[in-house]
Write a protein that holds these residues in place. Structure first.
Motif, PDB file in Angstrom:
ATOM      1  N   ASP A   1      -2.488  -9.561 -14.865  1.00 46.71           N
ATOM      2  CA  ASP A   1      -3.545  -9.800 -13.888  1.00 46.71           C
ATOM      3  C   ASP A   1      -2.849  -9.728 -12.415  1.00 46.71           C
ATOM      4  O   ASP A   1      -3.729  -9.088 -11.499  1.00 46.71           O
ATOM      5  CB  ASP A   1      -3.852 -11.275 -14.010  1.00 46.71           C
ATOM      6  CG  ASP A   1      -4.674 -11.679 -15.109  1.00 46.71           C
ATOM      7  OD1 ASP A   1      -5.421 -10.606 -15.611  1.00 46.71           O
ATOM      8  OD2 ASP A   1      -4.555 -12.670 -15.722  1.00 46.71           O
TER       9      ASP A   1
ATOM     10  N   LEU B   1      -2.441  -3.105  -7.588  1.00 47.66           N
ATOM     11  CA  LEU B   1      -2.997  -2.077  -7.465  1.00 47.66           C
ATOM     12  C   LEU B   1      -4.420  -1.858  -6.564  1.00 47.66           C
ATOM     13  O   LEU B   1      -4.484  -0.795  -6.056  1.00 47.66           O
ATOM     14  CB  LEU B   1      -3.393  -1.316  -8.974  1.00 47.66           C
ATOM     15  CG  LEU B   1      -2.178  -1.041 -10.026  1.00 47.66           C
ATOM     16  CD1 LEU B   1      -2.315  -0.733 -11.486  1.00 47.66           C
ATOM     17  CD2 LEU B   1      -1.397   0.365  -9.278  1.00 47.66           C
ATOM     18  N   GLU B   2      -5.040  -2.709  -6.696  1.00 44.91           N
ATOM     19  CA  GLU B   2      -6.401  -2.691  -6.104  1.00 44.91           C
ATOM     20  C   GLU B   2      -6.169  -2.788  -4.655  1.00 44.91           C
ATOM     21  O   GLU B   2      -6.847  -2.442  -3.865  1.00 44.91           O
ATOM     22  CB  GLU B   2      -7.270  -3.977  -6.665  1.00 44.91           C
ATOM     23  CG  GLU B   2      -7.758  -3.976  -7.965  1.00 44.91           C
ATOM     24  CD  GLU B   2      -8.690  -5.050  -8.287  1.00 44.91           C
ATOM     25  OE1 GLU B   2      -8.776  -6.012  -7.665  1.00 44.91           O
ATOM     26  OE2 GLU B   2      -9.026  -5.070  -9.500  1.00 44.91           O
ATOM     27  N   ALA B   3      -5.052  -3.506  -4.226  1.00 45.32           N
ATOM     28  CA  ALA B   3      -4.530  -3.778  -2.971  1.00 45.32           C
ATOM     29  C   ALA B   3      -3.702  -2.235  -2.468  1.00 45.32           C
ATOM     30  O   ALA B   3      -3.518  -2.468  -1.174  1.00 45.32           O
ATOM     31  CB  ALA B   3      -3.648  -4.763  -2.614  1.00 45.32           C
TER      32      ALA B   3
ATOM     33  N   PHE C   1      -2.584  -5.758 -11.692  1.00 47.35           N
ATOM     34  CA  PHE C   1      -3.678  -4.976 -11.357  1.00 47.35           C
ATOM     35  C   PHE C   1      -4.165  -5.249 -10.020  1.00 47.35           C
ATOM     36  O   PHE C   1      -4.873  -4.379  -9.294  1.00 47.35           O
ATOM     37  CB  PHE C   1      -4.820  -5.196 -12.303  1.00 47.35           C
ATOM     38  CG  PHE C   1      -4.571  -4.954 -13.845  1.00 47.35           C
ATOM     39  CD1 PHE C   1      -4.111  -3.404 -14.056  1.00 47.35           C
ATOM     40  CD2 PHE C   1      -4.390  -5.712 -14.986  1.00 47.35           C
ATOM     41  CE1 PHE C   1      -3.785  -2.899 -15.176  1.00 47.35           C
ATOM     42  CE2 PHE C   1      -4.065  -5.106 -16.176  1.00 47.35           C
ATOM     43  CZ  PHE C   1      -3.827  -3.889 -16.505  1.00 47.35           C
ATOM     44  N   ALA C   2      -4.230  -6.535  -9.453  1.00 43.87           N
ATOM     45  CA  ALA C   2      -4.596  -6.906  -8.013  1.00 43.87           C
ATOM     46  C   ALA C   2      -3.633  -6.325  -7.067  1.00 43.87           C
ATOM     47  O   ALA C   2      -4.217  -5.897  -6.000  1.00 43.87           O
ATOM     48  CB  ALA C   2      -4.410  -8.529  -8.106  1.00 43.87           C
TER      49      ALA C   2
ATOM     50  N   ARG D   1       0.724  -1.197   0.106  1.00 39.65           N
ATOM     51  CA  ARG D   1       0.012   0.092   0.078  1.00 39.65           C
ATOM     52  C   ARG D   1       0.813   1.234   0.079  1.00 39.65           C
ATOM     53  O   ARG D   1       1.691   1.615   0.755  1.00 39.65           O
ATOM     54  CB  ARG D   1      -0.942   0.023   1.363  1.00 39.65           C
ATOM     55  CG  ARG D   1      -1.831   1.125   1.335  1.00 39.65           C
ATOM     56  CD  ARG D   1      -3.033   1.188   2.374  1.00 39.65           C
ATOM     57  NE  ARG D   1      -3.786  -0.155   2.064  1.00 39.65           N
ATOM     58  CZ  ARG D   1      -4.841  -0.228   1.184  1.00 39.65           C
ATOM     59  NH1 ARG D   1      -5.240   0.869   0.401  1.00 39.65           N
ATOM     60  NH2 ARG D   1      -5.611  -1.111   1.006  1.00 39.65           N
TER      61      ARG D   1
END
Length: 259
Positions: free
Chosen positions: A60, A66-68, A63-64, A47
Motif C-alpha cells: 500500500d 509510485l503515484e507520488a 504504490f502510493a 520523484r
C-alpha cells in the motif's frame, strides 16, 4: 547514549515473529498513507527516484510512493502471503518488484536504491538498532536517503508486556479474536468499520496486539543510533496520525554519507 532495547524480547523471537507475520495479511483503507507520503516528500526526495519499501506488506505505501513520482519500487517483506498479494496487485507493472526475504539474515541481491522507506517495521526487529540502521544504509546508494518510522515510547509500556505474553503463550484462536476488543474501542471513538473490507482490515490490525516492540523510540535514542550507524543530516519528529487507535510514531529522516 544508552539504546533502550528489551533484550528479553530479542532472545529467540525471530521464529515467533516470522510465524506471526505469515498468519495475517494487512490491507489499509484507501488514502490511508496520504498524510505520511506528504511528509516523506517534504523531507526526502521521491520523484524520479528508485525507492525500497522495507517491510512493505501488500504494498500500500509503496504504490502510493509510485503515484507520488517514484520511478521504481522494490518491496521487501518477510511475510510470504503479503508478498504474494502485492505481486498479484502489481501484475503488468514494470515499475514494481516484490521480494519475500529477511534482509537481516540474507544479503540483498538487487541494486542499491536512492531512497529507503520503512513504516512501523524496524522497531519489531530483534537486533541492536545501530546495527539495523547500518545494514539498511548499505541498501542505499552513497548520498541516498532513508525515512523510517518507529512507535514512540516515553516509558515502560504495559501494552508491550501484554504483547510479550501474547506472542509467546496466547493460542492462535485467541489472537484471531483480539479484533473484538478493537471493535469496541473503535465504536467508542466513532470509527467502527462500515463495510466487510473495513472489518477485515480491523481484524488484521488487531494481530499487532500480539507483537511486542523491541526498540523503545525516543528522539535522543534515534538520533544517537543514527550517529552510531554513520548516518548524516539526521532529523527526527512526529508522524501524522493515520488511524484513531494508532500509537504515536516518530520518523527518522537521514542520509547515507557520500562516497
Amino acid at each position: 547514549m544508552r539504546f533502550i532495547e528489551d533484550r528479553r524480547i530479542m532472545t529467540g523471537i525471530d521464529e515467533l515473529l516470522s510465524s506471526e507475520f505469515n498468519r495475517f495479511v494487512l490491507r489499509h483503507e484507501p488514502g490511508y498513507f496520504a498524510p505520511l507520503v506528504r511528509q516523506i516528500e517534504a523531507l526526502t526526495p521521491v520523484r524520479g527516484r528508485r525507492v525500497m519499501d522495507f517491510g512493505c506488506g501488500v504494498g500500500d505505501l509503496g504504490f502510493a510512493l509510485l503515484e507520488a513520482g517514484a520511478v521504481h519500487l522494490d518491496g521487501i517483506d518477510i511475510s510470504r502471503p503479503a508478498i504474494e498479494q502485492a505481486m498479484r496487485r502489481a501484475t503488468d507493472m514494470n515499475a514494481a518488484t516484490f521480494t519475500c526475504a529477511d534482509l537481516m539474515t540474507s544479503p540483498w541481491g538487487g541494486s542499491a536504491v536512492d531512497v529507503l522507506v520503512s513504516h512501523s517495521v524496524v522497531h519489531y526487529i530483534p537486533r541492536p538498532l545501530p546495527a539495523i540502521l547500518s545494514l539498511l544504509a548499505e541498501l542505499v546508494v552513497p548520498g541516498g536517503h532513508l525515512f523510517l518510522t518507529f512507535e514512540a515510547h516515553s516509558g515502560p509500556s504495559l501494552l508491550n508486556a501484554i504483547q510479550r505474553f501474547n506472542l509467546r503463550f496466547a493460542p492462535e484462536w485467541l489472537r484471531r479474536r483480539f479484533y473484538l476488543a478493537v471493535l469496541v474501542l473503535l465504536g467508542i471513538r466513532g470509527g467502527a468499520p462500515r463495510t466487510p473490507e473495513e472489518l477485515e482490515i480491523v481484524k488484521a490490525k488487531s494481530r499487532y496486539l500480539s507483537i511486542p516492540v523491541v526498540h523503545a523510540a525516543g528522539v535522543e535514542t534515534l538520533t544517537a543510533a543514527a550517529a552510531t550507524a554513520g548516518l548524516v543530516d539526521v532529523r527526527v519528529g512526529p508522524v501524522p496520525l493515520l488511524h484513531p487507535l494508532q500509537i504515536p510514531h516518530l520518523y527518522m529522516a537521514a542520509r547515507r554519507q557520500s562516497a
